[in-house]
Write a protein that holds these residues in place. Structure first.
Motif, short mmCIF file in Angstrom:
data_model
loop_
_atom_site.label_atom_id
_atom_site.label_comp_id
_atom_site.label_asym_id
_atom_site.label_seq_id
_atom_site.Cartn_x
_atom_site.Cartn_y
_atom_site.Cartn_z
N ALA A 282 0.84 -1.21 0.00
CA ALA A 282 0.00 0.00 0.00
C ALA A 282 0.87 1.25 0.00
N LEU A 283 1.96 1.20 0.75
CA LEU A 283 2.86 2.36 0.80
C LEU A 283 3.46 2.62 -0.58
N LEU A 284 3.89 1.56 -1.22
CA LEU A 284 4.50 1.69 -2.54
C LEU A 284 3.50 2.26 -3.54
N GLU A 285 2.26 1.81 -3.44
CA GLU A 285 1.23 2.30 -4.36
C GLU A 285 1.04 3.82 -4.19
N ARG A 286 1.00 4.27 -2.94
CA ARG A 286 0.85 5.71 -2.64
C ARG A 286 2.06 6.49 -3.15
N LEU A 287 3.25 5.90 -2.92
CA LEU A 287 4.48 6.60 -3.34
C LEU A 287 4.52 6.77 -4.85
N ARG A 288 4.13 5.71 -5.55
CA ARG A 288 4.14 5.77 -7.02
C ARG A 288 3.12 6.80 -7.51
N ARG A 289 1.92 6.74 -6.94
CA ARG A 289 0.82 7.62 -7.37
C ARG A 289 1.16 9.09 -7.11
N SER A 290 1.85 9.36 -6.01
CA SER A 290 2.11 10.75 -5.63
C SER A 290 3.30 11.36 -6.38
N GLY A 291 4.09 10.51 -7.04
CA GLY A 291 5.29 11.00 -7.72
C GLY A 291 6.47 11.23 -6.76
N CYS A 292 6.32 10.78 -5.50
CA CYS A 292 7.39 11.03 -4.52
C CYS A 292 8.65 10.20 -4.75
N LEU A 293 8.48 9.04 -5.38
CA LEU A 293 9.68 8.24 -5.70
C LEU A 293 10.51 8.99 -6.74
N ASP A 294 9.80 9.54 -7.73
CA ASP A 294 10.51 10.30 -8.78
C ASP A 294 11.15 11.55 -8.18
N GLU A 295 10.43 12.16 -7.23
CA GLU A 295 10.98 13.37 -6.60
C GLU A 295 12.25 13.04 -5.81
N ALA A 296 12.24 11.89 -5.12
CA ALA A 296 13.44 11.48 -4.37
C ALA A 296 14.59 11.21 -5.34
N LYS A 297 14.25 10.56 -6.46
CA LYS A 297 15.30 10.27 -7.46
C LYS A 297 15.85 11.57 -8.05
N ALA A 298 14.97 12.55 -8.22
CA ALA A 298 15.42 13.85 -8.76
C ALA A 298 16.36 14.54 -7.77
N THR A 299 16.06 14.39 -6.46
CA THR A 299 16.97 14.97 -5.45
C THR A 299 18.34 14.31 -5.55
N ALA A 300 18.35 12.97 -5.72
CA ALA A 300 19.62 12.25 -5.86
C ALA A 300 20.36 12.72 -7.11
N GLN A 301 19.61 12.87 -8.21
CA GLN A 301 20.24 13.30 -9.46
C GLN A 301 20.84 14.70 -9.33
N SER A 302 20.15 15.57 -8.59
CA SER A 302 20.71 16.93 -8.47
C SER A 302 21.96 16.92 -7.59
N LEU A 303 22.02 15.99 -6.61
CA LEU A 303 23.25 15.85 -5.83
C LEU A 303 24.40 15.36 -6.73
N VAL A 304 24.06 14.45 -7.63
CA VAL A 304 25.07 13.95 -8.58
C VAL A 304 25.60 15.09 -9.44
N GLU A 305 24.70 15.94 -9.90
CA GLU A 305 25.14 17.06 -10.75
C GLU A 305 26.06 17.98 -9.96
N SER A 306 25.73 18.24 -8.67
CA SER A 306 26.62 19.14 -7.92
C SER A 306 27.92 18.43 -7.54
N ALA A 307 27.87 17.09 -7.40
CA ALA A 307 29.13 16.34 -7.19
C ALA A 307 30.04 16.51 -8.40
N LYS A 308 29.44 16.39 -9.58
CA LYS A 308 30.25 16.51 -10.81
C LYS A 308 30.81 17.92 -10.96
N SER A 309 30.00 18.92 -10.57
CA SER A 309 30.48 20.32 -10.67
C SER A 309 31.66 20.57 -9.74
N ALA A 310 31.66 19.88 -8.58
CA ALA A 310 32.78 20.08 -7.63
C ALA A 310 34.11 19.70 -8.28
#
Ligand code: FPP
Ligand code: MG
Length: 335
Positions: A282-310
Motif C-alpha cells: 500500500a505504501l508503494l502504491e501511494r508513493l508511485r501515485r504521488s510522484g514522490c519516488l521520482d521526486e526522491a530520485k530527482a533529489t539524488a540526481q541533483s546531488l550527482v550534478e553538484s558532485a560533478k560540478s565540484a
C-alpha cells in the motif's frame, strides 16, 4: 570484482584501466593478509565476509581520486599508502555492514546469508568489532598519524549518523534536513574521506582535496538515497539483499518524508496507518501515485550534478571523466 558499469568506461582508457584493476588486486591482497588469523574459527568468518566485498567502490574512488587530483592518466601517483588506505576504507565499510545487518535483522547481503542470520547476533557483533579493529591496525602501517585521525573522525561520524537514525525511529515527523544529516554521516562521510584522502596522498593542493571530498560527500548522499529507493521498489533477486527493512524497522526515508509533506491531513493519517501496519504494498502504491519516488530520485540526481560540478577545479583528464561517470552510476544502479 569490478562491475561492468565501472569497468566499461575504464577500459576506454587502457593505462587507467590497468592502474585501477592492478590497484584493486593489490588491495584484495593487503585485505586478505590483514584478516588472516591463526584461529580457523576466525578465518572461516573472515572468508564468509569476503563476499561482502562487492563493487569495491570506496577503494576505486580512493585510487581514482589519487590519479585525478594530479591530472595523471595512469597509475604513476598511486603509492603503497593509497593501496593500504583503500583496503582500510573497504574494511571499515565491511565492519559497518556486518553491524548494520544486526540492527536491521537482515538475512541476505550480496546474495549470501548475513553473519547474524548464520551465526547469530553475538558472533556478528564481535566480527564487526574485529573488522573495525583490524582496519585501524592496518591503517597504522601507513605510519602517518594524520591518516589515523582522519579515519577515526570518519568512523565517529558514521556511528553518530546511525545513532541519530536510531533516535528518530518510528518518527514520521523526521524532516528532509535531518534525513540528509543522517545520510551524510552514516554513508557519505566514508566516501568523502576516501576521495579527499586519495588526493592528499598524491600531494594534491588543499583546494583539490576539498573538491574531491565534496564530490565524495555528494555522491555518497545520492548513493544512499538510491539505496533507500531500492529498499522500497527493488527486487531482492536483483539487489541481492533483504529489502523492505526501512519500513519494517521504522526508518523514515526521503520518499516517505516527501509523501507525508505533500499529504492533506486526511491522507497523512491514512499513510501513518499504512506505516503502522507495515503494509509495504500500500505504501508503494501511494508513493508511485504521488510522484514522490521520482521526486526522491530527482533529489539524488541533483546531488550527482553538484558532485560533478565540484570536480571543475580538478585537472582535466580520463580519471576526472571517470569520476563523473561513477557519480551517474550511483543513481542509475539497480543493485
Ligand atoms: C547502511 O544503511 C548503513 C551504513 C552505511 C552505516 C552502518 C553503520 C553502523 C551500523 C555503525 C557500525 C560502526 C562501526 C565502526 C563498526 P542501510 O541499512 O540503509 O543500508 P543497506 O540497505 O545496505 O542495509
Ligand atoms: Mg541495512
Amino acid at each position: 570484482m569490478v562491475p561492468p558499469s565501472i569497468l566499461s568506461p575504464v577500459t576506454r582508457h587502457a593505462p587507467l584501466a590497468a592502474a585501477i584493476l592492478g590497484g584493486l588486486r593489490d588491495v584484495e591482497e593487503i585485505f586478505a593478509k590483514q584478516l588472516r588469523s591463526d584461529l580457523p574459527a576466525v578465518n572461516e568468518l573472515a572468508q564468509h565476509v569476503e563476499r561482502y566485498r562487492g563493487k569495491m567502490l570506496r577503494p576505486t574512488l580512493l585510487m581514482l581520486s589519487g590519479i585525478a587530483s594530479v591530472g595523471a592518466g595512469d597509475g604513476a601517483p598511486i603509492k603503497k599508502a593509497h593501496r593500504i588506505c583503500a583496503a582500510v576504507g573497504e574494511m571499515i565499510h565491511m565492519a559497518t555492514l556486518v553491524h548494520d545487518d544486526v540492527l536491521d535483522e537482515a538475512e541476505t547481503r550480496r546474495r549470501g546469508r548475513t553473519v547474524n542470520s548464520l551465526r547469530g547476533n553475538e558472533t556478528a557483533v564481535m566480527l564487526g568489532d574485529w573488522l573495525i579493529s583490524n582496519s585501524f591496525h592496518l591503517c597504522s602501517l601507513v605510519g602517518d598519524t594524520a591518516v589515523n585521525v582522519l579515519f577515526g573522525e570518519t568512523t565517529n561520524t558514521l556511528c553518530e549518523g546511525e545513532l541519530l537514525q536510531l533516535s528518530r525511529r518510528e518518527d514520521p515527523t523526521l524532516d528532509e534536513v535531518t534525513y540528509m544529516e543522517i545520510v551524510r554521516r552514516k554513508t557519505a562521510a566514508l566516501v568523502a574521506t576516501c576521495c579527499s584522502l586519495g588526493a592528499r596522498l598524491s600531494g594534491a593542493s588543499d583546494e583539490v582535496q576539498t573538491a574531491l571530498g565534496l564530490y565524495g560527500e555528494r555522491t555518497g548522499c545520492a548513493f544512499q538515497i538510491q539505496d533507500d529507493v531500492l529498499d522500497l521498489v527493488g527486487e531482492e533477486a536483483v539487489v541481492g539483499k533483504t529489502l523492505g527493512r526501512d519500513l519494517e524497522k521504522g526508518k523514515t526515508t526521503l520518499p516517505v518524508i516527501l509523501l507525508l509533506r505533500g499529504a492533506s491531513p486526511w491522507e497523512r493519517s491514512e499513510v501513518l496507518q499504512i506505516i503502522h501496519r507495515r503494509d509495504g504494498a500500500a505504501l508503494l502504491e501511494r508513493l508511485r501515485r504521488s510522484g514522490c519516488l521520482d521526486e526522491a530520485k530527482a533529489t539524488a540526481q541533483s546531488l550527482v550534478e553538484s558532485a560533478k560540478s565540484a570536480l571543475d577545479v580538478v585537472p582535466e583528464g580520463p580519471a576526472r571523466e571517470l569520476l563523473r561517470e561513477l557519480a551517474d552510476e550511483a543513481v542509475r544502479r539497480q543493485a
